[in-house]
Design a protein around this motif. Sequence first.
Motif, PDB file in Angstrom:
ATOM      1  N   LYS A   1       0.811  -1.334  -0.296  1.00 42.68           N
ATOM      2  CA  LYS A   1       0.072   0.085  -0.023  1.00 42.68           C
ATOM      3  C   LYS A   1       0.910   1.230   0.111  1.00 42.68           C
TER       4      LYS A   1
ATOM      5  N   LYS B   1       2.282   1.830  -3.477  1.00 38.82           N
ATOM      6  CA  LYS B   1       1.477   2.222  -4.437  1.00 38.82           C
ATOM      7  C   LYS B   1       0.812   3.852  -4.251  1.00 38.82           C
ATOM      8  N   ASP B   2       0.720   4.187  -2.913  1.00 36.46           N
ATOM      9  CA  ASP B   2       0.607   5.424  -2.561  1.00 36.46           C
ATOM     10  C   ASP B   2       1.848   6.228  -3.245  1.00 36.46           C
TER      11      ASP B   2
ATOM     12  N   GLU C   1       1.518   6.781  -6.699  1.00 39.98           N
ATOM     13  CA  GLU C   1       0.467   7.583  -7.137  1.00 39.98           C
ATOM     14  C   GLU C   1       0.626   9.082  -6.779  1.00 39.98           C
ATOM     15  N   ALA C   2       1.193   9.156  -5.597  1.00 36.89           N
ATOM     16  CA  ALA C   2       1.569  10.631  -5.085  1.00 36.89           C
ATOM     17  C   ALA C   2       2.420  11.270  -6.421  1.00 36.89           C
TER      18      ALA C   2
ATOM     19  N   PHE D   1       7.536   7.658   2.452  1.00 33.77           N
ATOM     20  CA  PHE D   1       6.965   6.499   2.133  1.00 33.77           C
ATOM     21  C   PHE D   1       7.815   5.114   2.332  1.00 33.77           C
TER      22      PHE D   1
ATOM     23  N   LYS E   1      -3.721  13.099   2.114  1.00 36.05           N
ATOM     24  CA  LYS E   1      -4.498  11.684   1.678  1.00 36.05           C
ATOM     25  C   LYS E   1      -3.231  10.868   2.111  1.00 36.05           C
ATOM     26  N   TYR E   2      -2.049  11.416   1.990  1.00 38.41           N
ATOM     27  CA  TYR E   2      -0.790  10.423   2.428  1.00 38.41           C
ATOM     28  C   TYR E   2      -0.311  10.377   3.792  1.00 38.41           C
TER      29      TYR E   2
END
Length: 136
Positions: A51, A54-55, A58-59, A68, A135-136
Amino acid sequence: MRCVIALLAVASLVSVVTAEPEPLWDRVRNAARNVWEFPGEVRRGTGAMIKAYKDMREANYIGADKYFHSRGNYDAAKHGAGGRFAATVISNARELTDTLRGKGGSDSARDQEANRWGRNGGDPNRYRPRGLPEKY
């Protein structure tokens, strides 16, 4: 997989024999519980690492790599010893592949520091860059 479970069982039994303050039966019961729960913890810890990856993708935010790394390890470690194990294996494998591709060095060392920080319960926000969406 059977080999891994057998090794974990032996390691847990060794810890049972060498541990001190708990009564023997409690140590045996806790070791058996840990061996039983470990594979699920590994699975959940791996999910937490995926996860975070993926974040990160995406970011696509410059300077957020260490955040991350730390967050993935932090989230994985919350799933117990198996989660910490998964975070360690995945982080080390990632850094090894970077090194083999010639991308290692000081950046790899900083990545590993962020990995350890998160895995040991440190707040991942230490590495959070300004402006990264909430969001992150």
